[in-house]
Write a protein that holds these residues in place. Structure first.
Motif, PDB file in Angstrom:
ATOM      1  N   ALA A  25     -44.372  -8.286 -19.602  1.00 33.82           N
ATOM      2  CA  ALA A  25     -42.728  -8.590 -19.490  1.00 33.82           C
ATOM      3  C   ALA A  25     -42.015  -7.178 -20.025  1.00 33.82           C
ATOM      4  N   ALA A  26     -41.046  -6.914 -19.311  1.00 32.62           N
ATOM      5  CA  ALA A  26     -40.219  -6.015 -19.616  1.00 32.62           C
ATOM      6  C   ALA A  26     -39.602  -6.159 -21.049  1.00 32.62           C
ATOM      7  N   PRO A  27     -39.674  -5.012 -21.928  1.00 28.30           N
ATOM      8  CA  PRO A  27     -38.929  -5.167 -23.142  1.00 28.30           C
ATOM      9  C   PRO A  27     -37.450  -5.207 -23.094  1.00 28.30           C
ATOM     10  N   PRO A  28     -36.938  -6.116 -24.174  1.00 28.87           N
ATOM     11  CA  PRO A  28     -35.245  -6.251 -23.921  1.00 28.87           C
ATOM     12  C   PRO A  28     -34.487  -5.025 -24.468  1.00 28.87           C
ATOM     13  N   LEU A  29     -33.950  -4.253 -23.775  1.00 30.29           N
ATOM     14  CA  LEU A  29     -33.197  -3.068 -24.142  1.00 30.29           C
ATOM     15  C   LEU A  29     -32.083  -3.365 -24.871  1.00 30.29           C
ATOM     16  N   GLY A  30     -31.319  -4.635 -24.703  1.00 28.89           N
ATOM     17  CA  GLY A  30     -30.180  -5.058 -25.334  1.00 28.89           C
ATOM     18  C   GLY A  30     -29.199  -4.078 -24.855  1.00 28.89           C
ATOM     19  N   LEU A  31     -28.193  -3.511 -25.859  1.00 26.64           N
ATOM     20  CA  LEU A  31     -27.210  -2.717 -25.382  1.00 26.64           C
ATOM     21  C   LEU A  31     -27.451  -1.380 -24.921  1.00 26.64           C
ATOM     22  N   ALA A  32     -28.747  -0.917 -25.308  1.00 28.78           N
ATOM     23  CA  ALA A  32     -29.125   0.332 -24.738  1.00 28.78           C
ATOM     24  C   ALA A  32     -29.276   0.465 -23.383  1.00 28.78           C
ATOM     25  N   TYR A  33     -29.299  -0.990 -22.558  1.00 28.23           N
ATOM     26  CA  TYR A  33     -29.677  -0.902 -21.172  1.00 28.23           C
ATOM     27  C   TYR A  33     -28.667  -0.324 -20.586  1.00 28.23           C
ATOM     28  N   GLY A  34     -27.560  -0.432 -20.703  1.00 31.51           N
ATOM     29  CA  GLY A  34     -26.422   0.265 -19.950  1.00 31.51           C
ATOM     30  C   GLY A  34     -26.148   1.982 -19.915  1.00 31.51           C
ATOM     31  N   TYR A  35     -27.096   2.564 -20.717  1.00 25.21           N
ATOM     32  CA  TYR A  35     -27.108   3.876 -20.849  1.00 25.21           C
ATOM     33  C   TYR A  35     -28.273   4.625 -19.922  1.00 25.21           C
ATOM     34  N   ALA A  36     -28.131   5.618 -19.232  1.00 20.13           N
ATOM     35  CA  ALA A  36     -29.069   6.373 -18.251  1.00 20.13           C
ATOM     36  C   ALA A  36     -29.352   7.644 -19.700  1.00 20.13           C
ATOM     37  N   VAL A  37     -28.453   7.849 -20.464  1.00 23.65           N
ATOM     38  CA  VAL A  37     -29.136   8.891 -21.229  1.00 23.65           C
ATOM     39  C   VAL A  37     -28.463   8.586 -22.756  1.00 23.65           C
ATOM     40  N   LEU A  38     -29.372   8.580 -23.618  1.00 21.43           N
ATOM     41  CA  LEU A  38     -29.031   8.108 -25.122  1.00 21.43           C
ATOM     42  C   LEU A  38     -30.019   9.204 -25.860  1.00 21.43           C
ATOM     43  N   GLY A  39     -29.086   9.796 -26.895  1.00 19.57           N
ATOM     44  CA  GLY A  39     -29.637  10.631 -28.083  1.00 19.57           C
ATOM     45  C   GLY A  39     -29.157  10.070 -29.353  1.00 19.57           C
ATOM     46  N   THR A  40     -30.206   9.752 -30.203  1.00 20.07           N
ATOM     47  CA  THR A  40     -29.941   8.962 -31.379  1.00 20.07           C
ATOM     48  C   THR A  40     -30.081   9.701 -32.667  1.00 20.07           C
ATOM     49  N   ASN A  41     -31.016   9.510 -33.591  1.00 19.06           N
ATOM     50  CA  ASN A  41     -31.013  10.342 -34.739  1.00 19.06           C
ATOM     51  C   ASN A  41     -32.148  11.422 -35.174  1.00 19.06           C
ATOM     52  N   ALA A  42     -31.635  12.711 -35.127  1.00 17.00           N
ATOM     53  CA  ALA A  42     -32.405  13.854 -35.397  1.00 17.00           C
ATOM     54  C   ALA A  42     -32.394  14.100 -36.786  1.00 17.00           C
ATOM     55  N   ALA A  89     -36.688  -2.154 -28.939  1.00 23.84           N
ATOM     56  CA  ALA A  89     -37.247  -1.949 -27.901  1.00 23.84           C
ATOM     57  C   ALA A  89     -38.657  -1.019 -27.949  1.00 23.84           C
ATOM     58  N   TYR A  90     -38.522   0.002 -28.667  1.00 23.00           N
ATOM     59  CA  TYR A  90     -39.467   0.969 -28.853  1.00 23.00           C
ATOM     60  C   TYR A  90     -40.706   0.429 -29.775  1.00 23.00           C
ATOM     61  N   SER A  91     -40.273  -0.405 -30.678  1.00 21.18           N
ATOM     62  CA  SER A  91     -41.327  -0.981 -31.634  1.00 21.18           C
ATOM     63  C   SER A  91     -41.957  -1.975 -30.750  1.00 21.18           C
ATOM     64  N   GLN A  92     -41.128  -2.730 -29.771  1.00 22.82           N
ATOM     65  CA  GLN A  92     -42.010  -3.849 -29.098  1.00 22.82           C
ATOM     66  C   GLN A  92     -42.905  -3.245 -28.265  1.00 22.82           C
ATOM     67  N   LEU A  93     -42.709  -2.137 -27.525  1.00 19.48           N
ATOM     68  CA  LEU A  93     -43.826  -1.385 -26.877  1.00 19.48           C
ATOM     69  C   LEU A  93     -44.936  -0.806 -27.957  1.00 19.48           C
ATOM     70  N   ASP A  94     -44.658  -0.576 -28.887  1.00 19.90           N
ATOM     71  CA  ASP A  94     -45.680  -0.046 -29.649  1.00 19.90           C
ATOM     72  C   ASP A  94     -46.597  -1.111 -30.192  1.00 19.90           C
ATOM     73  N   LEU A 136     -40.056   8.526 -12.566  1.00 24.35           N
ATOM     74  CA  LEU A 136     -39.191   7.011 -12.457  1.00 24.35           C
ATOM     75  C   LEU A 136     -39.512   6.063 -13.650  1.00 24.35           C
ATOM     76  N   GLY A 137     -38.538   5.364 -13.942  1.00 21.29           N
ATOM     77  CA  GLY A 137     -38.786   4.584 -15.087  1.00 21.29           C
ATOM     78  C   GLY A 137     -38.115   5.076 -16.410  1.00 21.29           C
ATOM     79  N   THR A 138     -37.820   3.890 -17.484  1.00 13.40           N
ATOM     80  CA  THR A 138     -37.178   3.889 -18.667  1.00 13.40           C
ATOM     81  C   THR A 138     -37.846   4.839 -19.626  1.00 13.40           C
ATOM     82  N   VAL A 139     -37.537   5.955 -20.042  1.00 12.75           N
ATOM     83  CA  VAL A 139     -38.448   6.660 -20.967  1.00 12.75           C
ATOM     84  C   VAL A 139     -37.903   6.521 -22.298  1.00 12.75           C
TER      85      VAL A 139
END
Length: 263
Positions: free
Chosen positions: A32-49, A103-108, A202-205
């Motif tokens: 099943a696809a991992p639920p992205l929640g509010l991240a679903y609506g973003y084409a590009v997302l930079g978080t915490n470096a 979502a990242y943790s769920q894929l892990d 293609l796809g969500t990275v």
């Protein structure tokens, strides 16, 4: 009675072993696809470096979709962004960043690396399923993935073992969709950075580090644990799922009856 119980036990054990074997015959038993929640609506997302917040740097590229970052601004040099921009995403608490991390943790943990199908590195038709490599993966010129399936099938590519390094690097790599498969159902999880150059991707990275894309195109999302840098990408476009086509129904025409008039 003993014989029947023994046979039932052996059948159950055999089925369990088959289901855990990672056989390509099970590729259509896609996750099943991992639920992205509010991240679903973003084409590009930079978080915490660490130790600073994530940034998005866009140079002479086209972004079709929303862009978000935890940094104070989005660096834009000659870029076209059709969606909204959000430079004040929260690092913790409810929101797109937390949903991305979940979502990242769920894929892990979605599938043990030992039970995955092996990561393909040469051209071919790729059936739905979970594909893993324990270390970094490089996909070079001339390599073409054709993902063949239907509108609800899911593909997950996991690069790098859980909790270790493992980067994705592509150069002049291509991806295609076959059948009624959709790019919105393709997910790449990388333990380390994702670097795509002159590729049709293609796809969500969901990257465990930075995402860097140069030239080429990307139908999907670039969601990074740190920074995102786009240069001459035309375009990177948000990929939402279309509804699955309806299953055709067969109309049965009744056979006419013959009325016999008595003589």
């Amino acid at each position: 009675m003993f014989h029947r119980r023994s046979l039932s036990l052996l059948t159950s054990v055999g089925l369990a072993a088959f289901l855990c074997s990672g056989s390509s015959a099970l590729a259509f038993a896609a996750p099943a696809a991992p639920p992205l929640g509010l991240a679903y609506g973003y084409a590009v997302l930079g978080t915490n470096a660490i130790p600073t917040t994530g940034t998005v740097t866009c140079t002479t590229s086209t972004i079709t979709g929303n862009v978000g970052t935890t940094g104070a601004s989005i660096s834009n040099t000659g870029c076209s962004i059709s969606g909204s921009t959000d430079v004040s995403l929260l690092l913790s608490g409810p929101g797109a960043v937390t949903d991305f991390k979940n979502a990242y943790s769920q894929l892990d943990v979605m599938n043990p690396d030992s039970a995955c199908l092996p990561m393909p590195t040469t051209s071919g038709t790729i059936l739905p399923g979970i594909y893993c490599s324990a270390a970094s993966t490089t996909l070079g010129a001339g390599v073409i993935f054709t993902l063949s399936g239907n509108a609800t099938d899911v593909w997950v590519f996991k690069v790098g073992a859980l909790g270790s390094s493992g980067a994705l690097t592509t150069t002049s790599f291509q991806m295609k969709m076959g059948g009624t498969a959709q790019a919105c159902n393709v997910y790449w999880r990388t333990a380390a950075a994702a670097t795509m150059t002159s590729s049709i991707f293609l796809g969500t990275v969901l990257s465990g580090s930075a995402i860097s894309e140069t030239s080429g195109s990307h139908l999907g999302r670039a969601l990074a644990t740190t920074d995102v840098a786009l240069t001459n990408v035309a375009p990177i476009a948000f990929a939402g799922c279309a509804s699955a086509p309806p299953t055709p129904t067969r109309t049965v025409t009744p056979t006419p009856t013959r009325t016999v008039t008595p003589t």
